[in-house]
Design a protein around this motif. Structure first.
Motif, PDB file in Angstrom:
ATOM      1  N   ALA A 215      26.024  20.706  32.693  1.00  0.00           N
ATOM      2  CA  ALA A 215      26.346  21.526  32.176  1.00  0.00           C
ATOM      3  C   ALA A 215      27.704  22.270  31.984  1.00  0.00           C
ATOM      4  CB  ALA A 215      26.405  22.059  34.670  1.00  0.00           C
ATOM      5  N   CYS A 216      26.992  21.573  30.191  1.00  0.00           N
ATOM      6  CA  CYS A 216      27.603  21.817  29.273  1.00  0.00           C
ATOM      7  C   CYS A 216      27.905  22.658  28.824  1.00  0.00           C
ATOM      8  CB  CYS A 216      27.370  20.462  28.323  1.00  0.00           C
ATOM      9  SG  CYS A 216      25.747  20.506  27.860  1.00  0.00           S
ATOM     10  N   PHE A 217      26.715  24.334  29.269  1.00  0.00           N
ATOM     11  CA  PHE A 217      26.512  25.290  28.517  1.00  0.00           C
ATOM     12  C   PHE A 217      27.978  26.254  29.300  1.00  0.00           C
ATOM     13  CE2 PHE A 217      24.325  27.412  31.619  1.00  0.00           C
ATOM     14  CZ  PHE A 217      24.284  26.555  32.662  1.00  0.00           C
ATOM     15  N   LEU A 218      28.283  25.682  30.556  1.00  0.00           N
ATOM     16  CA  LEU A 218      29.037  26.542  31.008  1.00  0.00           C
ATOM     17  C   LEU A 218      30.416  26.559  30.981  1.00  0.00           C
ATOM     18  CD1 LEU A 218      28.380  25.317  35.071  1.00  0.00           C
ATOM     19  CD2 LEU A 218      27.796  27.489  33.813  1.00  0.00           C
ATOM     20  N   VAL A 219      30.685  25.697  29.648  1.00  0.00           N
ATOM     21  CA  VAL A 219      31.845  25.166  28.821  1.00  0.00           C
ATOM     22  C   VAL A 219      31.847  26.944  27.906  1.00  0.00           C
ATOM     23  CG1 VAL A 219      33.948  24.405  27.487  1.00  0.00           C
ATOM     24  CG2 VAL A 219      32.473  22.916  29.755  1.00  0.00           C
ATOM     25  N   GLY A 220      30.763  26.763  27.412  1.00  0.00           N
ATOM     26  CA  GLY A 220      30.199  27.608  25.713  1.00  0.00           C
ATOM     27  C   GLY A 220      30.819  29.239  26.581  1.00  0.00           C
ATOM     28  N   ALA A 221      30.122  28.896  27.843  1.00  0.00           N
ATOM     29  CA  ALA A 221      30.111  30.274  28.461  1.00  0.00           C
ATOM     30  C   ALA A 221      31.516  31.225  29.165  1.00  0.00           C
ATOM     31  CB  ALA A 221      28.523  30.302  30.172  1.00  0.00           C
ATOM     32  N   ALA A 222      32.018  30.372  29.429  1.00  0.00           N
ATOM     33  CA  ALA A 222      33.292  30.540  29.808  1.00  0.00           C
ATOM     34  C   ALA A 222      34.356  30.959  28.528  1.00  0.00           C
ATOM     35  CB  ALA A 222      34.473  29.099  30.402  1.00  0.00           C
ATOM     36  N   GLU A 223      34.333  29.707  28.067  1.00  0.00           N
ATOM     37  CA  GLU A 223      34.603  30.850  26.609  1.00  0.00           C
ATOM     38  C   GLU A 223      34.380  32.161  26.164  1.00  0.00           C
ATOM     39  OE1 GLU A 223      34.950  28.275  23.246  1.00  0.00           O
ATOM     40  OE2 GLU A 223      35.580  29.628  21.377  1.00  0.00           O
ATOM     41  N   ALA A 224      33.003  31.875  26.334  1.00  0.00           N
ATOM     42  CA  ALA A 224      32.345  33.405  26.071  1.00  0.00           C
ATOM     43  C   ALA A 224      33.242  34.680  26.758  1.00  0.00           C
ATOM     44  CB  ALA A 224      30.714  33.167  25.805  1.00  0.00           C
TER      45      ALA A 224
END
Lengths: 102, 140
Positions: free
Chosen positions: B2-11
């Motif tokens: 679920a590594c994409f969640l970090v990028g999504a949170a920053e987005a």
């Protein structure tokens, strides 16, 4: 392979963006989509390389084919998303004109 | 996992920040316009260069694009499903721990790479604008 396909898509989009005459096609959006994904997959690849070392560069043919299929699907999905944004924003007013036509 | 969640949170954070900064920039321009007219606004824009709200939107686009396409990759690999709890790793405590570890290592690295590249892009954009402003052809 997915990273490679996305990087190529990003490079092609950037060249098209650079050669554009105006911003009507919103190619910048597509560039950001592909470059964002490429950079994130680069991060993933760094960790994979740290784990697999030289094996990272010699994937099994079946894995390569699956990754290629995934990469092409990613490109298709990104282009669909870009098309939706383009039609909603409608910078040329083509959709509006088509809808207003009697 | 679920590594994409970090990028999504920053987005999400960057998008909200960009909207807030855009609102404050518009307010500032409105105040300048009421005092000095359109010429004063043009002078302010020239002095400021590329607005911060625009630069932050570049980062937001990069992060949203990356997070969206990576989310699709996770669906492809069966790590994200369309039913609760949406992440298959949430079904098992061992997998959840592994997922959190991956988010804190791979996910954070991805977000850092995107942010560093964006910072370099901003510096390059400012330098290009400065170079154009100083070029003799531009001043002719």
């Amino acid at each position: 392979m997915t990273l490679l396909v996305t990087v190529f898509a990003a490079i092609i989009c950037t060249i098209l963006w650079y050669k554009r005459k105006n911003d009507e096609m919103r190619l910048g959006t597509l560039c950001f989509l592909f470059w964002g994904a490429s950079l994130m997959w680069l991060g993933d690849a760094i960790f994979e390389y740290a784990e697999l070392h030289e094996e990272f560069f010699t994937p099994a043919p079946a894995d390569m084919l699956n990754d290629l299929y995934l990469g092409l699907s990613v490109v298709a999905l990104a282009m669909i998303l870009w098309l939706i944004i383009l039609l909603i924003k409608d910078p040329k007013g083509a959709v509006r004109r088509a809808l207003q036509k009697k | 996992m679920a590594c994409f969640l970090v990028g999504a949170a920053e987005a999400i954070v960057v998008t909200v920040a960009s909207k807030a900064i855009k609102a404050s920039e518009s307010k500032k321009e409105l105040a300048v316009r009421s005092k000095g007219g359109e010429k004063a606004v043009d002078a302010l824009r020239e002095k400021q260069g590329i607005p911060w709200s625009r630069k932050l939107m570049w980062l937001a686009y990069l992060l949203w694009g990356g997070a969206f396409l990576l989310a699709y990759e996770h669906v492809w690999h069966g790590e994200v499903v369309p039913w609760f709890p949406f992440l298959t790793a949430m079904n098992d405590p061992g997998d959840t721990a592994e997922m959190l570890h991956e988010m804190s290592t791979v996910g954070v690295t991805m977000a850092v790479i995107v942010t560093v590249v964006w910072a370099l892009l901003c510096v390059a954009a400012d330098l290009i604008l400065k170079r154009r402003a100083n070029s003799p052809l531009e001043n002719a």
